[in-house]
Design a protein around this motif. Structure first.
Motif, PDB file in Angstrom:
ATOM      1  N   VAL A   1       0.808  -1.223   0.000  1.00  0.00           N
ATOM      2  CA  VAL A   1       0.000   0.000   0.000  1.00  0.00           C
ATOM      3  C   VAL A   1       0.841   1.273   0.000  1.00  0.00           C
ATOM      4  N   THR A   2       2.135   1.161   0.282  1.00  0.00           N
ATOM      5  CA  THR A   2       2.989   2.347   0.236  1.00  0.00           C
ATOM      6  C   THR A   2       3.532   2.617  -1.160  1.00  0.00           C
ATOM      7  N   SER A   3       3.232   1.730  -2.110  1.00  0.00           N
ATOM      8  CA  SER A   3       3.728   1.866  -3.486  1.00  0.00           C
ATOM      9  C   SER A   3       2.601   2.277  -4.421  1.00  0.00           C
ATOM     10  N   PRO A   4       2.653   3.480  -4.999  1.00  0.00           N
ATOM     11  CA  PRO A   4       1.591   3.877  -5.922  1.00  0.00           C
ATOM     12  C   PRO A   4       1.452   2.946  -7.110  1.00  0.00           C
ATOM     13  N   GLU A   5       2.566   2.407  -7.595  1.00  0.00           N
ATOM     14  CA  GLU A   5       2.505   1.492  -8.734  1.00  0.00           C
ATOM     15  C   GLU A   5       1.801   0.197  -8.344  1.00  0.00           C
ATOM     16  N   SER A   6       2.094  -0.285  -7.155  1.00  0.00           N
ATOM     17  CA  SER A   6       1.510  -1.545  -6.703  1.00  0.00           C
ATOM     18  C   SER A   6       0.003  -1.425  -6.519  1.00  0.00           C
ATOM     19  N   VAL A   7      -0.456  -0.342  -5.902  1.00  0.00           N
ATOM     20  CA  VAL A   7      -1.900  -0.218  -5.672  1.00  0.00           C
ATOM     21  C   VAL A   7      -2.640   0.131  -6.965  1.00  0.00           C
ATOM     22  N   ALA A   8      -1.970   0.818  -7.887  1.00  0.00           N
ATOM     23  CA  ALA A   8      -2.600   1.067  -9.189  1.00  0.00           C
ATOM     24  C   ALA A   8      -2.838  -0.251  -9.914  1.00  0.00           C
ATOM     25  N   THR A   9      -1.884  -1.165  -9.813  1.00  0.00           N
ATOM     26  CA  THR A   9      -2.045  -2.487 -10.411  1.00  0.00           C
ATOM     27  C   THR A   9      -3.191  -3.248  -9.742  1.00  0.00           C
ATOM     28  N   MET A  10      -3.298  -3.133  -8.422  1.00  0.00           N
ATOM     29  CA  MET A  10      -4.386  -3.790  -7.683  1.00  0.00           C
ATOM     30  C   MET A  10      -5.742  -3.333  -8.201  1.00  0.00           C
ATOM     31  N   VAL A  11      -5.926  -2.033  -8.329  1.00  0.00           N
ATOM     32  CA  VAL A  11      -7.204  -1.498  -8.806  1.00  0.00           C
ATOM     33  C   VAL A  11      -7.467  -1.952 -10.239  1.00  0.00           C
ATOM     34  N   ALA A  12      -6.428  -1.882 -11.086  1.00  0.00           N
ATOM     35  CA  ALA A  12      -6.594  -2.273 -12.485  1.00  0.00           C
ATOM     36  C   ALA A  12      -7.000  -3.738 -12.612  1.00  0.00           C
ATOM     37  N   GLU A  13      -6.409  -4.596 -11.795  1.00  0.00           N
ATOM     38  CA  GLU A  13      -6.750  -6.018 -11.852  1.00  0.00           C
ATOM     39  C   GLU A  13      -8.187  -6.260 -11.396  1.00  0.00           C
ATOM     40  N   ALA A  14      -8.612  -5.527 -10.375  1.00  0.00           N
ATOM     41  CA  ALA A  14      -9.990  -5.679  -9.899  1.00  0.00           C
ATOM     42  C   ALA A  14     -10.993  -5.243 -10.960  1.00  0.00           C
ATOM     43  N   VAL A  15     -10.710  -4.111 -11.601  1.00  0.00           N
ATOM     44  CA  VAL A  15     -11.625  -3.597 -12.631  1.00  0.00           C
ATOM     45  C   VAL A  15     -11.634  -4.520 -13.846  1.00  0.00           C
ATOM     46  N   LEU A  16     -10.462  -5.020 -14.227  1.00  0.00           N
ATOM     47  CA  LEU A  16     -10.388  -5.936 -15.361  1.00  0.00           C
ATOM     48  C   LEU A  16     -11.178  -7.209 -15.083  1.00  0.00           C
ATOM     49  N   ARG A  17     -11.084  -7.724 -13.876  1.00  0.00           N
ATOM     50  CA  ARG A  17     -11.745  -8.991 -13.529  1.00  0.00           C
ATOM     51  C   ARG A  17     -13.245  -8.809 -13.312  1.00  0.00           C
ATOM     52  N   PHE A  18     -13.622  -7.735 -12.600  1.00  0.00           N
ATOM     53  CA  PHE A  18     -15.010  -7.621 -12.166  1.00  0.00           C
ATOM     54  C   PHE A  18     -15.778  -6.459 -12.789  1.00  0.00           C
ATOM     55  N   GLY A  19     -15.085  -5.514 -13.454  1.00  0.00           N
ATOM     56  CA  GLY A  19     -15.779  -4.479 -14.214  1.00  0.00           C
ATOM     57  C   GLY A  19     -15.993  -3.154 -13.525  1.00  0.00           C
ATOM     58  N   SER A  20     -15.733  -3.065 -12.225  1.00  0.00           N
ATOM     59  CA  SER A  20     -15.905  -1.787 -11.530  1.00  0.00           C
ATOM     60  C   SER A  20     -15.123  -1.816 -10.221  1.00  0.00           C
ATOM     61  N   ALA A  21     -15.196  -0.712  -9.488  1.00  0.00           N
ATOM     62  CA  ALA A  21     -14.608  -0.629  -8.144  1.00  0.00           C
ATOM     63  C   ALA A  21     -15.538   0.268  -7.342  1.00  0.00           C
TER      64      ALA A  21
END
Length: 252
Positions: free
Chosen positions: A62-82
């Protein structure tokens, strides 16, 4: 129908304890859940799937902007929203009680990085998606220690006081965009990390329980009703608020 059917939730710090309980509860109410932690939280994901829910596990710092951006992107790709973000990741269970002048600068910085900047980084990563949808629920996690001024853990109390201010200010920034920002402030909860930490010996826990109107230990499940309320449409006219869930030790 479950109250969160069709919603997608992201829960940080979800490998065990309270975070895992949050994730399981959101899934039980029908949400698809992206569970994340510094190490891949496979056990939480597997438990949700075994119970008939939808889950994705992501390793995220959570201290890495790149890491959490990837987390959000993977969630949206898999499930379609956040739709829901639960900023649960934090340093607490492994901390030891000590006078403020015995806290090392490195330990202070680590607590602030995870507890404060981690919340900021995850929020900043998810808000563009919520803006594009025109709605979202951000649920931050503070602590009842903020209102007590609890001694012997100045770095932790300070970090959680920051989250209360963060919640209020961000709620005003995002209110016009359909994004609600609220906060849960738990009391001392008997999570796995707390139970094995010698800092929370019997007398400390007993004194905490004695300060409550409801005189018993708190369990992770005691936080679930408030979590679901803040995630669901029931709370659509609520923002900027911090709800203390501690059995009535703090009343504000």
């Amino acid at each position: 129908m479950a109250r969160l059917t069709g919603k997608v939730a992201l829960v940080t710090g979800a490998a065990q304890g309270i975070g895992a309980a949050y994730a399981m509860a959101l899934a039980k109410e029908g949400a698809a859940v992206c569970v994340s932690d510094i190490r891949l939280p496979e056990a939480t994901r597997d438990a949700i799937v075994a119970a008939g829910g939808q889950a994705l596990a992501v390793a995220a710092d959570v201290t890495s902007p790149e890491s959490v951006a990837t987390m959000v992107a993977e969630a949206v790709l898999r499930f379609g929203s956040a739709d829901i973000l639960v900023n649960n990741a934090g340093l607490f269970g492994n901390l030891t009680l000590k006078p403020f002048d015995q806290i090392a600068s490195s330990e202070w910085d680590a607590v602030m990085a995870v507890n404060v900047r981690g919340t900021f980084e995850c929020t900043r990563a998810v808000v563009p998606q919520m803006r594009s949808q025109g709605h979202g629920k951000i649920i931050n996690i503070a602590s009842g220690t903020v209102f007590k001024g609890s001694p012997m853990m100045l770095h932790y109390v300070t970090s959680k006081a920051a989250i209360v201010g963060f919640t209020r200010a961000l709620a005003r920034e995002l209110g016009g965009e359909g994004i609600r920002v609220n906060c849960i402030a738990p009391g001392l909860v008997m999570s796995d990390n707390v139970r094995v930490n010698p800092a929370w010996a019997a007398d400390v826990v007993a004194n905490n329980v004695a300060s409550r109107a409801i005189k018993r230990e708190a369990q992770p499940d005691d936080l679930i009703g408030t979590l679901i309320y803040l995630s669901a449409p029931d709370s659509d006219f609520l923002t900027g608020q911090t709800i203390v869930v501690d059995g009535g030790s703090v009343m504000h």
